[in-house]
Design a protein around this motif. Structure first.
Motif, PDB file in Angstrom:
ATOM      1  N   ALA A  82     -25.155 -11.631  24.429  1.00 11.50           N
ATOM      2  CA  ALA A  82     -24.674 -12.657  23.508  1.00 11.50           C
ATOM      3  C   ALA A  82     -23.985 -13.797  24.264  1.00 11.50           C
ATOM      4  N   ALA A  83     -23.183 -13.439  25.284  1.00 13.27           N
ATOM      5  CA  ALA A  83     -22.484 -14.454  26.066  1.00 13.27           C
ATOM      6  C   ALA A  83     -23.451 -15.330  26.856  1.00 13.27           C
ATOM      7  N   LEU A  84     -24.616 -14.783  27.187  1.00  4.26           N
ATOM      8  CA  LEU A  84     -25.605 -15.550  27.935  1.00  4.26           C
ATOM      9  C   LEU A  84     -26.516 -16.366  27.022  1.00  4.26           C
ATOM     10  N   ILE A  85     -27.011 -15.730  25.964  1.00  2.63           N
ATOM     11  CA  ILE A  85     -28.045 -16.354  25.135  1.00  2.63           C
ATOM     12  C   ILE A  85     -27.465 -17.386  24.174  1.00  2.63           C
ATOM     13  N   ALA A  86     -26.305 -17.096  23.570  1.00  4.36           N
ATOM     14  CA  ALA A  86     -25.752 -17.998  22.558  1.00  4.36           C
ATOM     15  C   ALA A  86     -25.492 -19.408  23.099  1.00  4.36           C
ATOM     16  N   PRO A  87     -24.740 -19.577  24.195  1.00  2.42           N
ATOM     17  CA  PRO A  87     -24.536 -20.947  24.705  1.00  2.42           C
ATOM     18  C   PRO A  87     -25.842 -21.613  25.141  1.00  2.42           C
ATOM     19  N   ALA A  88     -26.731 -20.823  25.764  1.00  2.00           N
ATOM     20  CA  ALA A  88     -28.001 -21.401  26.209  1.00  2.00           C
ATOM     21  C   ALA A  88     -28.818 -21.909  25.030  1.00  2.00           C
ATOM     22  N   SER A  89     -28.812 -21.159  23.930  1.00  5.50           N
ATOM     23  CA  SER A  89     -29.567 -21.573  22.743  1.00  5.50           C
ATOM     24  C   SER A  89     -28.973 -22.837  22.126  1.00  5.50           C
ATOM     25  N   ILE A  90     -27.640 -22.897  22.062  1.00  6.24           N
ATOM     26  CA  ILE A  90     -26.977 -24.076  21.494  1.00  6.24           C
ATOM     27  C   ILE A  90     -27.292 -25.326  22.313  1.00  6.24           C
ATOM     28  N   VAL A  91     -27.165 -25.203  23.644  1.00  7.89           N
ATOM     29  CA  VAL A  91     -27.440 -26.350  24.517  1.00  7.89           C
ATOM     30  C   VAL A  91     -28.906 -26.759  24.425  1.00  7.89           C
ATOM     31  N   ALA A  92     -29.818 -25.781  24.422  1.00  5.57           N
ATOM     32  CA  ALA A  92     -31.250 -26.092  24.338  1.00  5.57           C
ATOM     33  C   ALA A  92     -31.579 -26.798  23.029  1.00  5.57           C
ATOM     34  N   ASP A  93     -31.021 -26.314  21.917  1.00  6.85           N
ATOM     35  CA  ASP A  93     -31.263 -26.960  20.622  1.00  6.85           C
ATOM     36  C   ASP A  93     -30.727 -28.391  20.602  1.00  6.85           C
ATOM     37  N   LYS A  94     -29.547 -28.574  21.179  1.00  9.27           N
ATOM     38  CA  LYS A  94     -28.942 -29.908  21.189  1.00  9.27           C
ATOM     39  C   LYS A  94     -29.761 -30.871  22.027  1.00  9.27           C
ATOM     40  N   ILE A  95     -30.207 -30.407  23.203  1.00  3.62           N
ATOM     41  CA  ILE A  95     -31.012 -31.267  24.071  1.00  3.62           C
ATOM     42  C   ILE A  95     -32.335 -31.608  23.408  1.00  3.62           C
ATOM     43  N   THR A  96     -32.977 -30.597  22.805  1.00  4.96           N
ATOM     44  CA  THR A  96     -34.254 -30.829  22.126  1.00  4.96           C
ATOM     45  C   THR A  96     -34.091 -31.824  20.982  1.00  4.96           C
ATOM     46  N   GLU A  97     -33.009 -31.675  20.217  1.00  4.57           N
ATOM     47  CA  GLU A  97     -32.754 -32.586  19.099  1.00  4.57           C
ATOM     48  C   GLU A  97     -32.557 -34.017  19.589  1.00  4.57           C
ATOM     49  N   VAL A 159     -37.362 -33.113  36.217  1.00  2.03           N
ATOM     50  CA  VAL A 159     -36.632 -32.548  35.083  1.00  2.03           C
ATOM     51  C   VAL A 159     -37.425 -31.407  34.438  1.00  2.03           C
ATOM     52  N   PHE A 160     -38.728 -31.618  34.263  1.00  2.72           N
ATOM     53  CA  PHE A 160     -39.573 -30.570  33.667  1.00  2.72           C
ATOM     54  C   PHE A 160     -39.615 -29.333  34.545  1.00  2.72           C
ATOM     55  N   SER A 161     -39.733 -29.546  35.861  1.00  4.31           N
ATOM     56  CA  SER A 161     -39.766 -28.413  36.794  1.00  4.31           C
ATOM     57  C   SER A 161     -38.455 -27.641  36.762  1.00  4.31           C
ATOM     58  N   LYS A 162     -37.338 -28.378  36.744  1.00  2.00           N
ATOM     59  CA  LYS A 162     -36.033 -27.707  36.706  1.00  2.00           C
ATOM     60  C   LYS A 162     -35.846 -26.957  35.396  1.00  2.00           C
ATOM     61  N   ALA A 163     -36.302 -27.550  34.287  1.00  2.00           N
ATOM     62  CA  ALA A 163     -36.172 -26.887  32.991  1.00  2.00           C
ATOM     63  C   ALA A 163     -36.980 -25.590  32.960  1.00  2.00           C
ATOM     64  N   ALA A 164     -38.190 -25.632  33.529  1.00  2.00           N
ATOM     65  CA  ALA A 164     -39.007 -24.418  33.592  1.00  2.00           C
ATOM     66  C   ALA A 164     -38.351 -23.363  34.465  1.00  2.00           C
ATOM     67  N   GLY A 165     -37.769 -23.794  35.594  1.00  2.00           N
ATOM     68  CA  GLY A 165     -37.079 -22.849  36.470  1.00  2.00           C
ATOM     69  C   GLY A 165     -35.873 -22.219  35.799  1.00  2.00           C
ATOM     70  N   ILE A 166     -35.136 -23.029  35.037  1.00  2.00           N
ATOM     71  CA  ILE A 166     -33.974 -22.490  34.323  1.00  2.00           C
ATOM     72  C   ILE A 166     -34.411 -21.478  33.271  1.00  2.00           C
ATOM     73  N   THR A 167     -35.519 -21.746  32.586  1.00  2.00           N
ATOM     74  CA  THR A 167     -36.029 -20.819  31.573  1.00  2.00           C
ATOM     75  C   THR A 167     -36.412 -19.477  32.195  1.00  2.00           C
ATOM     76  N   VAL A 168     -37.118 -19.539  33.318  1.00  2.00           N
ATOM     77  CA  VAL A 168     -37.517 -18.297  34.007  1.00  2.00           C
ATOM     78  C   VAL A 168     -36.272 -17.538  34.479  1.00  2.00           C
ATOM     79  N   SER A 169     -35.311 -18.259  35.045  1.00  2.00           N
ATOM     80  CA  SER A 169     -34.073 -17.607  35.509  1.00  2.00           C
ATOM     81  C   SER A 169     -33.330 -16.950  34.356  1.00  2.00           C
ATOM     82  N   LEU A 170     -33.333 -17.600  33.201  1.00  2.00           N
ATOM     83  CA  LEU A 170     -32.672 -17.041  32.027  1.00  2.00           C
ATOM     84  C   LEU A 170     -33.340 -15.740  31.591  1.00  2.00           C
TER      85      LEU A 170
END
Length: 373
Positions: A82-97, A159-170
């Motif tokens: 929860a501590a890992l996924i919740a902040p990541a989901s909030i930030v991802a949603d905000k960036i996507t929006e 930016v796209f490469s870094k975003a993909a790398g962050i997703t895999v790391s997550l």
């Protein structure tokens, strides 16, 4: 050559051949096992690090709540996820929006980039260039993008490469946390296995080495994560007081940068320069000093915390963590520190044994000398 010698040679050759075949078979099986487990090696190492780091917390919860080991491990695992996924989901949603909003405005021609203020020119070192580029983009965004088409595409690719790398790391970290929960549920068996393996490799000192490795991992975890959280909180407080936009997101960036061993000064100093554009000189200077102090605090706190509770000099642990990060990445923070601690202890034991042997030899020679009348 006699018949007996010939038979002895045949027996020796036979035994040597059998030994070679057995060694080759063992090596082949071990190599095959390594190839099979290699894709999961990084998550397993991370899982072991996480399990060692949070085991004191798990033990405390187990004692205070009276829950079983498995239930406690499940609770800790769910909390970590929860501590890992919740902040990541909030930030991802905000960036996507925000990206969708900006894209829609650009397509409709409604995106309006405000003109820079004259104070931007007063920024140290980069003020004139930033003002010129900003003014060009504000007056003719389409022309600005065409003019810098190559740079924009390259920035988008990065930016796209870094975003993909962050997703895999997550995803890897989620998998590692789940494995860590399995390790915590079977902590007794895991400890017995590690102790047996350590004793097998290093004799009676193996248990000591296993304990040193455990203490080192926990110290590095506190030194890295603890200091990173403290830096993020103090930086976030400064962002809030100076009224910077998106203060929580900026504080999260400071946390991530500190964890992955990128000095947050790389973010905080440009922001402090930006403060000069809207705040008074006195406030801006005070905030600049605050930012530098927060950015540099890890250079003092990390070595102190990493060496706490260990007889190994903190500089050995610190150099192992930093060197491990340079050579192996983030996981090297822990692996490098553990290897350096074990190497230091082995070297110290060798020195002590050599000194003791020399001392005993000198004593024996003294006793063997005839006494003078």
């Amino acid at each position: 050559m006699s018949q007996t010698d010939l038979q002895a040679d045949r027996q020796f050759t036979k035994r040597a051949l059998e030994a070679a075949i057995r060694i080759a078979a063992v090596f082949f099986i071990a190599s095959w096992c390594y190839d099979i487990i290699k894709p999961f090696l990084a998550p397993i190492i991370w899982a072991a690090i996480i399990a060692v780091a949070v085991k004191p917390v798990s033990d405390w919860i187990e004692v205070k709540t009276g829950l079983s080991r498995k239930l406690t491990a499940t609770l800790v695992t769910v909390s970590l996820l929860a501590a890992l996924i919740a902040p990541a989901s909030i930030v991802a949603d905000k960036i996507t929006e925000n990206i969708q909003t900006v894209s829609a405005q650009v397509e409709k021609g409604e995106f309006d980039l405000p003109n820079p203020e004259e104070k931007v020119k007063e920024w140290p070192l980069i003020g004139e260039k930033v003002h010129a580029a900003w003014d060009d983009a504000a007056n003719n965004l389409e022309g600005f993008l065409k003019k810098h088409d190559t740079q924009v595409k390259e920035a988008g690719r990065v930016v796209f490469s870094k975003a993909a790398g962050i997703t895999v790391s997550l995803l890897v970290m989620v998998f590692s946390i789940i494995i860590a929960g399995v390790f915590l549920a079977g902590a007794d068996g895991s400890e017995r296995f590690v102790t047996r393996l350590s004793k097998r490799l290093a004799g009676e000192k193996g248990a000591k080495f296993a304990n040193l490795a455990s203490v080192t991992v926990r110290n590095v975890t506190r030194g890295i994560l603890g200091v990173a959280i403290l830096q993020a909180l103090l930086a976030g407080l400064g962002f809030y007081l100076i009224d910077l936009p998106a203060a929580p997101l900026l504080a999260l960036l400071v946390l991530v940068m500190s964890i992955i061993q990128i000095n947050p000064l790389l973010l905080m100093v440009p922001l402090a320069i930006y403060v000069f554009s809207f705040a008074s000189p006195v406030v801006a200077v005070i905030y600049m000093i605050w930012s530098i102090a927060v950015g540099l605090m890890d250079n003092v706190l990390k070595p102190l915390i990493m060496g706490k509770g260990s007889q190994v000099p903190m500089m050995v642990i610190f150099l192992g963590a930093v060197g491990g990060f340079i050579t192996m990445g983030f996981v090297g923070l822990f692996v490098g520190a553990v290897i350096m601690v074990l190497g230091y202890e082995l070297f110290s034991a060798w020195l002590s044994d050599n000194q003791e042997t020399t001392s005993n030899s000198s004593t024996e020679k003294t006793l063997e000398q005839p006494s003078e009348s």
